[in-house]
Design an enzyme around this catalytic site. Structure first.
Site, mmCIF file in Angstrom:
data_model
loop_
_atom_site.group_PDB
_atom_site.id
_atom_site.type_symbol
_atom_site.label_atom_id
_atom_site.label_comp_id
_atom_site.label_asym_id
_atom_site.label_seq_id
_atom_site.Cartn_x
_atom_site.Cartn_y
_atom_site.Cartn_z
ATOM 1 N N ASN A 9 0.931 -1.341 -0.061
ATOM 2 C CA ASN A 9 -0.093 0.027 -0.007
ATOM 3 C C ASN A 9 0.922 1.203 -0.102
ATOM 4 O O ASN A 9 1.512 1.697 0.977
ATOM 5 C CB ASN A 9 -0.872 0.138 1.224
ATOM 6 C CG ASN A 9 -1.866 1.167 1.422
ATOM 7 O OD1 ASN A 9 -1.719 2.145 0.346
ATOM 8 N ND2 ASN A 9 -2.284 1.523 2.542
ATOM 9 N N LYS A 11 0.191 4.351 -0.381
ATOM 10 C CA LYS A 11 -0.530 5.622 0.157
ATOM 11 C C LYS A 11 -0.233 6.721 -0.765
ATOM 12 O O LYS A 11 0.109 6.740 -1.863
ATOM 13 C CB LYS A 11 0.073 5.784 1.462
ATOM 14 C CG LYS A 11 -0.186 4.419 2.441
ATOM 15 C CD LYS A 11 0.009 4.599 3.861
ATOM 16 C CE LYS A 11 -0.113 3.250 4.757
ATOM 17 N NZ LYS A 11 0.001 3.419 6.169
ATOM 18 N N HIS A 94 -9.805 1.110 4.637
ATOM 19 C CA HIS A 94 -8.523 1.275 5.375
ATOM 20 C C HIS A 94 -8.675 2.281 6.501
ATOM 21 O O HIS A 94 -9.408 3.175 6.392
ATOM 22 C CB HIS A 94 -7.506 1.683 4.464
ATOM 23 C CG HIS A 94 -6.022 1.738 5.045
ATOM 24 N ND1 HIS A 94 -5.517 2.764 6.007
ATOM 25 C CD2 HIS A 94 -4.990 0.585 4.855
ATOM 26 C CE1 HIS A 94 -4.355 2.410 6.271
ATOM 27 N NE2 HIS A 94 -4.069 1.219 5.479
ATOM 28 N N GLU A 96 -6.886 4.585 7.797
ATOM 29 C CA GLU A 96 -6.944 5.820 7.493
ATOM 30 C C GLU A 96 -8.111 6.366 6.793
ATOM 31 O O GLU A 96 -8.302 7.747 7.182
ATOM 32 C CB GLU A 96 -5.560 6.105 6.684
ATOM 33 C CG GLU A 96 -4.388 5.510 7.449
ATOM 34 C CD GLU A 96 -3.162 5.300 6.829
ATOM 35 O OE1 GLU A 96 -3.069 5.330 5.638
ATOM 36 O OE2 GLU A 96 -2.177 4.891 7.507
ATOM 37 N N GLU A 166 -5.949 -5.260 10.242
ATOM 38 C CA GLU A 166 -4.885 -4.256 10.598
ATOM 39 C C GLU A 166 -5.103 -3.801 11.923
ATOM 40 O O GLU A 166 -6.070 -2.631 11.973
ATOM 41 C CB GLU A 166 -4.862 -3.332 9.536
ATOM 42 C CG GLU A 166 -4.554 -3.826 8.267
ATOM 43 C CD GLU A 166 -3.895 -2.846 7.276
ATOM 44 O OE1 GLU A 166 -2.595 -3.143 6.704
ATOM 45 O OE2 GLU A 166 -4.712 -1.970 7.073
ATOM 46 N N GLY A 172 1.962 1.911 10.819
ATOM 47 C CA GLY A 172 2.748 2.984 10.780
ATOM 48 C C GLY A 172 3.413 3.411 11.911
ATOM 49 O O GLY A 172 4.132 4.387 11.962
ATOM 50 N N SER A 211 3.032 -2.675 10.302
ATOM 51 C CA SER A 211 4.273 -2.683 10.671
ATOM 52 C C SER A 211 5.085 -3.902 10.245
ATOM 53 O O SER A 211 5.869 -4.405 10.922
ATOM 54 C CB SER A 211 4.752 -2.013 12.138
ATOM 55 O OG SER A 211 4.274 -1.036 12.386
HETATM 56 C C1 PEP Z 1 -0.966 -0.055 6.029
HETATM 57 O O1 PEP Z 1 -1.169 0.958 5.480
HETATM 58 O O2 PEP Z 1 -2.011 -0.878 5.747
HETATM 59 C C2 PEP Z 1 0.069 -0.677 6.896
HETATM 60 C C3 PEP Z 1 -0.157 -1.919 7.362
HETATM 61 O O3 PEP Z 1 1.042 0.122 7.030
HETATM 62 P P1 PEP Z 1 2.549 -0.150 7.654
HETATM 63 O O4 PEP Z 1 3.013 -1.333 7.298
HETATM 64 O O5 PEP Z 1 3.425 1.041 7.487
HETATM 65 O O6 PEP Z 1 2.184 -0.338 9.157
#
Ligand code: PEP
Length: 248
Positions: A9, A11, A94, A96, A166, A172, A211
């Protein structure tokens, strides 16, 4: 036996040339016959990246999708448009999008349905915040987020979708759920689906996101109900992303 899937992803990152360079470097690290790898690219670069990867094992996804099919919805991008740009997948819900842009369980379910209607596979993102985990409501949050989609789309629709669990507190932040914490929720999600359809539960890919890095991917992906990952930060580096993919 479920196939694994690793999705990047990207972003709100990169330029057109960065995106093409990243996609080409990932492709260069893949072998013929590889499968189960995709990148979710900013809308405006989807066609460029699609042209670069179209005859390769790397699949394409968007980071969001409209909850309407067409009409006066300024700024929105429909499933048909995404399909035309070469998308196989679309992220829906997601965290975000839920926390910064007002996505609700209802609008996420509508996006899910629109994706399927337009021939794009929805990747339904669900997960609890730190506050929700600490107040012991993780499973209730999962029930609510998943339930909204099942109620609107029907259980059989999940057979043609992907779920990404998630935990919001791990996205992040550098904090990863332990392998056991992640497995516990993945198992719970699969059990809730199995209660309605064992066939769908056996088939659906449930990805972990939060992460994931080259150093922790192997242990996470070794868990029985974890079928791969949704990777944010580490997907912006081709070598890291490929190492994560090779950890499945
Ligand atoms: C994500 O944006 O779905 C995500 C898991 O980000 P990160 O791997 O940076 O935590």
């Amino acid at each position: 036996m479920r196939r694994s899937l690793v999705m990047g992803n990207w972003k709100l990152n990169g330029s057109r040339s960065d995106s093409l360079a990243l996609a080409n470097t990932i492709v260069a690290g893949l072998k013929e016959g590889d499968q189960g790898i995709a990148v979710c690219v900013p809308y405006v670069y989807l066609s460029d990246v699609h042209n670069a990867i179209k005859d390769t094992p790397l699949a394409l996804g968007s980071q969001n999708i409209a909850d309407q099919e067409s009409g006066a919805y300024t700024g929105e991008i429909s499933a048909t448009m995404l399909k035309e740009c070469g998308c196989t997948y679309a992220l829906v819900g997601h965290s975000e999008r839920r926390s910064y842009y007002g996505d609700t369980d209802q609008s996420v379910a509508t996006r899910f349905c629109q994706a399927q209607k337009g021939g794009v596979t929805p990747v339904l993102c669900i997960g609890e915040t730190l506050e929700e985990r600490e107040s012991d409501t993780t499973f209730a949050v999962i029930d609510k987020q998943l339930g909204a989609v099942i109620d609107m789309a029907g259980i059989d629709a999940l057979a043609n979708s992907v779920i990404a669990y998630e935990p919001v507190w791990a996205i992040g932040t550098g904090k990863t759920a332990t392998d056991e914490q992640a497995q516990e929720v993945h198992k719970y999600i699969r059990e809730q689906i199995a209660a309605k359809s064992q066939v769908v539960a056996d088939k659906i890919q449930i990805l972990y996101g939060g992460s994931v890095k080259p150093e922790n991917a192997k242990a996470i992906f070794a868990m029985p109900d974890i079928d791969g990952g949704l990777i944010g930060g580490a997907s912006l580096d081709a070598a890291s992303f490929l190492t994560i993919y090779q950890s499945t």
